[in-house]
Design a protein around this motif. Sequence first.
Motif: not given
Length: 343
Positions: A169-181, A258-259, A292-298
Amino acid sequence: MSRRKNTGRTFHLHPVFSSFATCRISVAITAFLQIPAFFSSCGHPLVSEDAPYGPQIYIQWTKNTTPEAIDLFFFDTLGAQKLDSYQQIQRPEGPAHVYGVSGTGAKRMVALSGTAGVTDPWLDINNYGNLCKKTFRLEEENPYAPHLVAEGLLADAASRTYPLNLQPMLSQIRLVSVSCDFSARPYRDPSFHCTKIYLTNVATEYKPLGPGGGHPVSWINAGCLDSVATRALPHPELLLRPGLGRVVLERQFPNLLFSCYANPEGQGDIPRTRLVLEGTVDGILCYYPIEIASLEPAREYQISLTLKRMGSSDPDIPVRSDAVLVETQTVPWQTREPYTVTF
């Protein structure tokens, strides 16, 4: 081994585990007539006294991996949906067959990942409604071996195949990359000093079963970070990670995972889960709450960010649309080898 000479259906469950240990476990159930029927002493059956014996549940593990046990329930599909049978099926030491039993007739089947030998939580379950009251708790979740659940309806047929997926029932959120312009901004320091990254509006309890699917029950980090409650979790890295330091124009790839429990759309006024980057721009504290508009399981939500201007003054206030460019990709989640995060 016990033996009963009633004609009934036989259910074949084949949980297939890949070498990469995905959290979505494919299960095929094939039902056909067999006489006689058997069930082994490998599990702990609990069958209602008036249940017509005969159908045999046949479960085969093809790889010795999680889950260590499956709590398997069969309920009637009419009226109060009373419990027909329950058994904890424990994982064998190697590829092997284990057996359970249920009564005849159409059934609602529910499978939950369990802890071998622990059956006390199910002593008060006598119908499907009772089981729907049970909750998963974030404090009991392990990101590398999450709680799994699946359910489905089996018709009273002599032969059929039913696909069943055990999933978290968990979802995962992965911060892949970030930059600052900040090239278009008059800031003296064209960078963002990131001090911490965390999730807000996260469910701490989740009911995985019931009409319309699972739904959150209670919350942590409502609107802002509760660092005391978050750090008290057995796995605080589910929700909280150290910052990235200085974020500049050159893109960096932190690949932080993150989970949290699912938080799909269409569930009333439930607040949306957010990924928040906290830090300073030109010495001024600010936040980048990414909703995150909609977090679905798995599912895993892979996010790449480009910061364009100073963030919000409050983690509960969304950033302006011109403050951050968000790119999101959604994929099925997979487990990975554990690693240590120091706080």
